[in-house]
Design an enzyme around this catalytic site. Structure first.
Site, PDB file in Angstrom:
ATOM      1  N   ASP A 286      -8.836   2.860   1.217  1.00  9.57           N
ATOM      2  CA  ASP A 286      -8.413   3.679   2.523  1.00  9.57           C
ATOM      3  C   ASP A 286      -8.994   4.108   3.988  1.00  9.57           C
ATOM      4  O   ASP A 286      -9.373   5.341   3.338  1.00  9.57           O
ATOM      5  CB  ASP A 286      -6.958   4.656   1.046  1.00  9.57           C
ATOM      6  CG  ASP A 286      -6.001   5.208   2.262  1.00  9.57           C
ATOM      7  OD1 ASP A 286      -5.751   5.076   3.466  1.00  9.57           O
ATOM      8  OD2 ASP A 286      -5.091   5.684   1.400  1.00  9.57           O
TER       9      ASP A 286
ATOM     10  N   ASN B 112       2.452   1.573   4.770  1.00  8.28           N
ATOM     11  CA  ASN B 112       2.431   0.167   5.267  1.00  8.28           C
ATOM     12  C   ASN B 112       2.137   0.407   6.464  1.00  8.28           C
ATOM     13  O   ASN B 112       2.459   0.362   7.375  1.00  8.28           O
ATOM     14  CB  ASN B 112       4.099  -0.247   4.932  1.00  8.28           C
ATOM     15  CG  ASN B 112       3.587  -1.864   4.907  1.00  8.28           C
ATOM     16  OD1 ASN B 112       5.572  -1.860   5.681  1.00  8.28           O
ATOM     17  ND2 ASN B 112       3.143  -2.674   5.439  1.00  8.28           N
TER      18      ASN B 112
ATOM     19  N   CYS C 153       0.489  -1.185   0.232  1.00  7.20           N
ATOM     20  CA  CYS C 153       0.009  -0.107   0.286  1.00  7.20           C
ATOM     21  C   CYS C 153       0.596   1.331   0.269  1.00  7.20           C
ATOM     22  O   CYS C 153       1.948   1.325  -0.241  1.00  7.20           O
ATOM     23  CB  CYS C 153      -0.869  -0.425   1.626  1.00  7.20           C
ATOM     24  SG  CYS C 153      -0.262   0.237   3.331  1.00  7.20           S
TER      25      CYS C 153
ATOM     26  N   CYS D 275      -1.467   0.335   6.943  1.00 11.30           N
ATOM     27  CA  CYS D 275      -2.898   0.334   7.259  1.00 11.30           C
ATOM     28  C   CYS D 275      -3.378  -0.752   6.241  1.00 11.30           C
ATOM     29  O   CYS D 275      -3.510  -1.878   7.191  1.00 11.30           O
ATOM     30  CB  CYS D 275      -4.094   1.755   6.843  1.00 11.30           C
ATOM     31  SG  CYS D 275      -4.021   3.059   8.091  1.00 11.30           S
ATOM     32  N   ARG D 276      -3.376  -0.672   5.578  1.00 13.86           N
ATOM     33  CA  ARG D 276      -3.746  -1.856   4.452  1.00 13.86           C
ATOM     34  C   ARG D 276      -3.303  -2.858   4.247  1.00 13.86           C
ATOM     35  O   ARG D 276      -3.747  -3.823   4.402  1.00 13.86           O
ATOM     36  CB  ARG D 276      -4.753  -1.433   3.196  1.00 13.86           C
ATOM     37  CG  ARG D 276      -5.894  -0.277   3.007  1.00 13.86           C
ATOM     38  CD  ARG D 276      -6.091   1.371   1.383  1.00 13.86           C
ATOM     39  NE  ARG D 276      -4.496   1.632   1.807  1.00 13.86           N
ATOM     40  CZ  ARG D 276      -4.226   2.715   0.582  1.00 13.86           C
ATOM     41  NH1 ARG D 276      -5.069   2.087  -0.418  1.00 13.86           N
ATOM     42  NH2 ARG D 276      -3.272   3.261   1.031  1.00 13.86           N
ATOM     43  N   SER D 277      -1.982  -2.965   4.044  1.00  8.21           N
ATOM     44  CA  SER D 277      -0.740  -3.780   3.477  1.00  8.21           C
ATOM     45  C   SER D 277      -0.236  -4.837   5.254  1.00  8.21           C
ATOM     46  O   SER D 277      -0.833  -5.343   5.000  1.00  8.21           O
ATOM     47  CB  SER D 277       0.639  -3.137   2.807  1.00  8.21           C
ATOM     48  OG  SER D 277       1.116  -2.568   4.034  1.00  8.21           O
TER      49      SER D 277
HETATM   50  P1  4NP Z   1      -1.608   2.590   4.383  1.00 16.54           P
HETATM   51  O1  4NP Z   1      -2.521   3.857   4.362  1.00 16.54           O
HETATM   52  O2  4NP Z   1      -0.812   3.764   2.456  1.00 16.54           O
HETATM   53  O3  4NP Z   1      -2.917   1.998   3.915  1.00 16.54           O
HETATM   54  O4  4NP Z   1      -0.762   2.580   5.369  1.00 16.54           O
HETATM   55  C1  4NP Z   1      -2.138   5.843   4.566  1.00 16.54           C
HETATM   56  C2  4NP Z   1      -0.624   6.024   5.785  1.00 16.54           C
HETATM   57  C3  4NP Z   1      -0.430   7.179   5.084  1.00 16.54           C
HETATM   58  C4  4NP Z   1      -0.530   7.812   4.990  1.00 16.54           C
HETATM   59  C5  4NP Z   1      -1.536   7.479   3.972  1.00 16.54           C
HETATM   60  C6  4NP Z   1      -2.255   6.351   3.704  1.00 16.54           C
HETATM   61  N1  4NP Z   1       0.411   9.210   4.545  1.00 16.54           N
HETATM   62  O5  4NP Z   1      -0.184   9.815   3.922  1.00 16.54           O
HETATM   63  O6  4NP Z   1       1.081   9.429   6.005  1.00 16.54           O
END
Ligand code: 4NP
Length: 163
Positions: A131, A19, A16, A21-23
């Site tokens: 997300d 790294n 993702c 939340c989703r992954s």
């Molecule tokens: P992830 O979610 O890609 O599912 O881990 C996010 C985590 C951090 C950010 C965006 C999405 N960020 O902008 O910091």
């Protein structure tokens, strides 16, 4: 056709943006699903960005996984690296932007197949895993729904079952 009944342990990387939340949720759901099925697998996750490298999953992701009986507190964020394209058989991106970023990083000797996570789920091809980072806490429950469907599809694929 294979004439042995041995299931080859797949090596799968979930990808993702951050790294956190989703992954990590996808990795946790897959760890649980493969363990339940008694199948050995190499499972990992990474982000295309480097903002959260070294950090544990977002507290909301930790809580969602815990609610589902899965502990992902040992995971630490890392960034996708060129070596991942030969270490893993399959790199599964949460959304189209992650997929584009991964394609841009892929070295010439890449052997991993690259696709969206939800391409594996019947009726969801081309969809992005929600997300939840900027949304309300209940977004994490929806994300868990998506990634557990992906995990079930991976296990079904590894066991050769159509379910
Ligand atoms: P992830 O979610 O890609 O599912 O881990 C996010 C985590 C951090 C950010 C965006 C999405 N960020 O902008 O910091």
């Amino acid at each position: 056709m294979r004439d042995d009944r041995e299931v080859t342990a797949p090596a799968i990387l979930f990808l993702c943006l951050g790294n956190i939340c989703r992954s990590p949720l996808a990795e946790g759901a897959a760890r649980a699903a493969f363990a339940d099925a008694g199948i050995a697998a190499t499972l990992d996750s990474a982000g295309t960005g480097d903002w959260h490298v070294g950090r544990p999953p977002d507290p909301r992701a930790l809580a969602e996984a815990r609610r589902r009986g899965v502990d992902i507190s040992d995971l630490r964020a890392r960034q996708l690296a060129p070596g991942d394209f030969t270490r893993f058989d399959l790199i599964l991106a949460a959304d189209a932007e992650n997929l584009r970023a991964a394609r841009a990083l892929a070295p010439a000797d890449a052997t991993a197949r690259l696709m969206l996570m939800l391409d594996l789920v019947p009726g969801r091809a081309g969809d992005s895993v929600t997300d939840p980072y900027y949304g309300a806490d209940d977004g994490f429950a929806e994300t868990w729904g998506d990634v557990s469907a992906v995990a079930a599809a991976l296990v079904a694929d590894a066991t050769g079952s159509s379910g």
